[in-house]
Design a protein around this motif. Structure first.
Motif, PDB file in Angstrom:
ATOM      1  N   GLN A 273      44.383 -19.521  18.236  1.00  0.00           N
ATOM      2  CA  GLN A 273      44.243 -19.394  19.202  1.00  0.00           C
ATOM      3  C   GLN A 273      45.261 -18.833  20.623  1.00  0.00           C
ATOM      4  OE1 GLN A 273      42.811 -23.548  20.794  1.00  0.00           O
ATOM      5  NE2 GLN A 273      41.907 -22.559  22.745  1.00  0.00           N
ATOM      6  N   ASP A 274      45.002 -18.045  21.688  1.00  0.00           N
ATOM      7  CA  ASP A 274      46.169 -17.268  22.024  1.00  0.00           C
ATOM      8  C   ASP A 274      46.993 -16.694  21.642  1.00  0.00           C
ATOM      9  OD1 ASP A 274      44.843 -18.715  24.333  1.00  0.00           O
ATOM     10  OD2 ASP A 274      45.774 -19.909  24.256  1.00  0.00           O
ATOM     11  N   ALA A 275      46.971 -16.170  20.475  1.00  0.00           N
ATOM     12  CA  ALA A 275      47.716 -15.088  19.741  1.00  0.00           C
ATOM     13  C   ALA A 275      48.576 -14.141  20.310  1.00  0.00           C
ATOM     14  CB  ALA A 275      47.346 -15.112  17.773  1.00  0.00           C
ATOM     15  N   GLY A 276      46.882 -13.682  21.124  1.00  0.00           N
ATOM     16  CA  GLY A 276      47.918 -12.569  21.743  1.00  0.00           C
ATOM     17  C   GLY A 276      48.598 -12.437  22.881  1.00  0.00           C
ATOM     18  N   GLY A 277      48.066 -13.712  23.558  1.00  0.00           N
ATOM     19  CA  GLY A 277      48.816 -14.297  24.960  1.00  0.00           C
ATOM     20  C   GLY A 277      50.301 -14.599  24.920  1.00  0.00           C
ATOM     21  N   LEU A 359      39.643 -15.988  22.583  1.00  0.00           N
ATOM     22  CA  LEU A 359      40.287 -17.442  22.384  1.00  0.00           C
ATOM     23  C   LEU A 359      41.446 -16.894  21.559  1.00  0.00           C
ATOM     24  CD1 LEU A 359      37.407 -19.196  19.585  1.00  0.00           C
ATOM     25  CD2 LEU A 359      38.505 -19.854  22.081  1.00  0.00           C
ATOM     26  N   LEU A 360      41.255 -15.874  21.472  1.00  0.00           N
ATOM     27  CA  LEU A 360      42.897 -15.280  20.926  1.00  0.00           C
ATOM     28  C   LEU A 360      43.799 -14.451  21.969  1.00  0.00           C
ATOM     29  CD1 LEU A 360      41.648 -13.471  17.296  1.00  0.00           C
ATOM     30  CD2 LEU A 360      42.934 -15.091  17.711  1.00  0.00           C
ATOM     31  N   ASP A 361      42.942 -14.183  22.899  1.00  0.00           N
ATOM     32  CA  ASP A 361      43.461 -13.256  24.061  1.00  0.00           C
ATOM     33  C   ASP A 361      43.672 -12.443  23.824  1.00  0.00           C
ATOM     34  OD1 ASP A 361      44.630 -13.127  26.632  1.00  0.00           O
ATOM     35  OD2 ASP A 361      45.973 -14.942  26.784  1.00  0.00           O
ATOM     36  N   LEU A 362      43.451 -11.596  23.359  1.00  0.00           N
ATOM     37  CA  LEU A 362      43.739 -10.409  22.877  1.00  0.00           C
ATOM     38  C   LEU A 362      43.478  -9.149  23.961  1.00  0.00           C
ATOM     39  CD1 LEU A 362      41.155  -9.783  19.126  1.00  0.00           C
ATOM     40  CD2 LEU A 362      43.336 -10.154  19.716  1.00  0.00           C
ATOM     41  N   ARG A 363      44.300  -7.993  23.704  1.00  0.00           N
ATOM     42  CA  ARG A 363      44.964  -7.569  24.778  1.00  0.00           C
ATOM     43  C   ARG A 363      44.295  -6.153  24.316  1.00  0.00           C
ATOM     44  NH1 ARG A 363      51.272  -7.922  23.377  1.00  0.00           N
ATOM     45  NH2 ARG A 363      51.713 -10.011  22.796  1.00  0.00           N
ATOM     46  N   GLY A 364      43.627  -5.954  23.781  1.00  0.00           N
ATOM     47  CA  GLY A 364      43.002  -4.482  23.487  1.00  0.00           C
ATOM     48  C   GLY A 364      41.427  -4.390  24.745  1.00  0.00           C
ATOM     49  N   ASP A 365      40.876  -2.899  24.458  1.00  0.00           N
ATOM     50  CA  ASP A 365      39.921  -2.440  25.223  1.00  0.00           C
ATOM     51  C   ASP A 365      38.512  -3.514  23.754  1.00  0.00           C
ATOM     52  OD1 ASP A 365      38.453  -1.273  27.260  1.00  0.00           O
ATOM     53  OD2 ASP A 365      37.524  -0.456  25.358  1.00  0.00           O
TER      54      ASP A 365
END
Length: 508
Positions: A273-277, A359-365
């Motif tokens: 969770q939130d690994a991308g942020g 959930l992962l807070d991903l940054r990609g489109d």
């Protein structure tokens, strides 16, 4: 059901099932026949007539069934398989024990129908198992074999006199079929040969001429002339409809496919969770970020490939049979499979990223990530098709699957960096769809690496090191897409080649 099988009625059968014992079995083969297109109304009328002749109207819309689904009875299934072949008006038919599993009345009706087909000019051969006297009397010619030798071959009306002259008369009110089988089993070959039963060395020659006194005209029409065929677009259309119907009917498999996808990706989302942020300037955060992407991608690969991998061996016998009889081409079959699997894979990828993206807070489109996962899914399913085509059963697929898919995880760049793999082994990465999909996902996800970091320069340096260690280059993005497309089409072509070779081996 039997009515659901009616799409076969618009196909042709260069080699179809048959009637009389296999005295001329060497004539059976995949030879070309002239073909005729028929209207929908004519096709429907013929199917309905065949359902009535085979007494299948009551179960016409019932599922055929299988190992996991209860369907029609064994006898009804047998009659359905006979009808699927007869409805195409084949000119050569071979039936292998068509009455096995049928009650006496159904067996009689089945053989009567096949006899009508023979009277209209088709060459019909049949092996028969313990026929009743009524069924046995319907045959025109008989070949009786023992230990590979011809014990009797000739017209049915000469059978009783021949055995009588040999010293084995058929008792009064006794089934001739039971009697001759008893004689064949009770006496050795030398005794029967001395009695004159193995002395026939020539093949019988016979034919039924359409228009003769024995011809029976009916709504099935004359037999000789062009057989019925479907055009290539019609083949694809009907196969796509069958594939869609099969997926919709198997609700357990469809629900399990999407249910497992939802469960695993929610689990990934909660664990990472939130690994991308987080700040990628810290290596521990970058590793978690990249690790989350790897696990989601691995789940995407297996989630799409496994259903195809496990279902294809079950469908392969159907293809081999229908391809052997000329029902449709291998190209039409594989195109129809792709027409259903490709949208299904996209729906699965969409569900997957709906579960993990926030959930992962991903940054990609979002849509780019989904499209990449979809590309990986269809490429992986193509690998699964090759595997399913190559082995005989589901158990063998399950045993070989780790050898095909586990190495892809090793070349993903997470467990070991590509730069650390021995040089002479690195070539294997070019066959791994997972590697190219992960390259694309990394470029999409880490495109703005460092923008949300307290130390942007360090974050960008960490991302650059990640790309360098895994041979990821933004200028090669087109190559990555091209390789995924090549793997999709290449493995599909390889699968069709393997399956056609197996079908040809059965025909040879």
């Amino acid at each position: 059901g039997p009515r659901g099988a009616r799409w076969h009625s618009q196909q042709s059968s260069p080699r179809s099932p048959a009637f009389q014992l296999p005295v001329v079995h060497t004539l059976i083969g995949p030879f070309p026949l002239p073909r005729l297109q028929v209207s929908v109304n004519e096709r429907e009328a013929r199917v309905q007539s065949m359902l009535e002749d085979l007494e299948l109207t009551k179960c016409a819309d019932v599922l055929i069934g299988g190992e996991m689904i209860k369907g029609i009875s064994g006898g009804q299934r047998k009659r359905t398989s006979v009808g699927v072949e007869l409805v195409t008006r084949p000119r050569l038919i071979f039936l292998d024990e068509p009455t096995s599993g049928l009650d006496s009345e159904s067996a009689m009706n089945c053989v009567k129908l096949v006899r009508r087909v023979a009277r209209r000019g088709a060459t019909v051969l049949c092996t028969i198992h313990q026929p009743s006297s009524e069924v046995f009397a319907l045959f025109d010619h008989l070949v009786l074999m023992k230990d590979g030798l011809t014990m009797y071959q000739g017209p049915m009306d000469q059978l009783v006199p021949v055995f009588e002259r040999a010293g084995y008369p058929v008792p009064m009110h006794y089934n001739a079929a039971d009697h001759i089988m008893s004689v064949a089993q009770r006496y050795d070959n030398k005794t029967l040969e001395d009695a004159g039963l193995f002395n026939q060395t020539t093949f019988c020659s016979f034919a039924v001429t359409p228009g003769g006194k024995n011809e029976e005209r009916d709504d099935l029409g004359p037999h000789l002339g062009p057989s019925i065929a479907a055009s290539f677009p019609a083949q694809v259309d009907q196969l796509v409809k069958r594939e869609i119907q099969a997926n919709l009917r198997d609700k357990a498999a469809l629900g399990g496919r999407f249910g497992v996808t939802i469960f695993l990706n929610i689990l990934f989302g909660l664990i990472f969770q939130d690994a991308g942020g987080r700040d990628d300037a810290k290596l521990v955060n970058l590793n978690s970020h990249f690790g989350a992407l790897v696990m989601v991608t691995i789940g995407s690969m297996f989630g799409t490939a496994q259903p195809v991998m496990l279902s294809f061996p079950l469908e392969r016998p159907i293809f081999l049979r229908e391809y052997a009889t000329g029902t449709y081409s291998a190209t039409a079959y594989f195109i129809s499979k792709a027409c259903v699997e490709v949208p299904l894979a996209f729906a699965q990828a969409l569900v997957q990223y709906l579960c993990v993206f926030f959930l992962l807070d991903l940054r990609g489109d979002f849509f780019l990530l989904t499209t990449i996962a979809w590309g990986l899914g269809i490429a992986s399913s193509s690998v699964a098709v090759v595997l399913g085509c190559s082995v005989p059963d589901v158990r063998s697929v399950a045993e070989l699957a780790p050898a095909v898919f586990v190495p892809q995880m090793l070349f993903a760049g997470f467990f070991v960096r590509i730069s650390q793999i021995p040089q002479w082994l690195r070539w294997a990465q070019y066959l791994c769809a997972l590697k190219y999909a992960l390259n694309l996902l990394s470029l999409a996800e880490f495109e703005d690496c460092g923008d949300n970091s307290d130390n942007p320069s360090v974050a960008r340096a960490n991302c650059k090191d990640l790309f360098d260690e895994n041979n990821i280059d933004r200028s090669d993005m087109g190559v990555y897409w091209g390789v995924l497309a090549a793997l999709f089409f290449g493995f599909r072509l390889l699968g069709s080649f393997v399956l056609v070779k197996k079908a040809e081996a059965l025909l040879s």
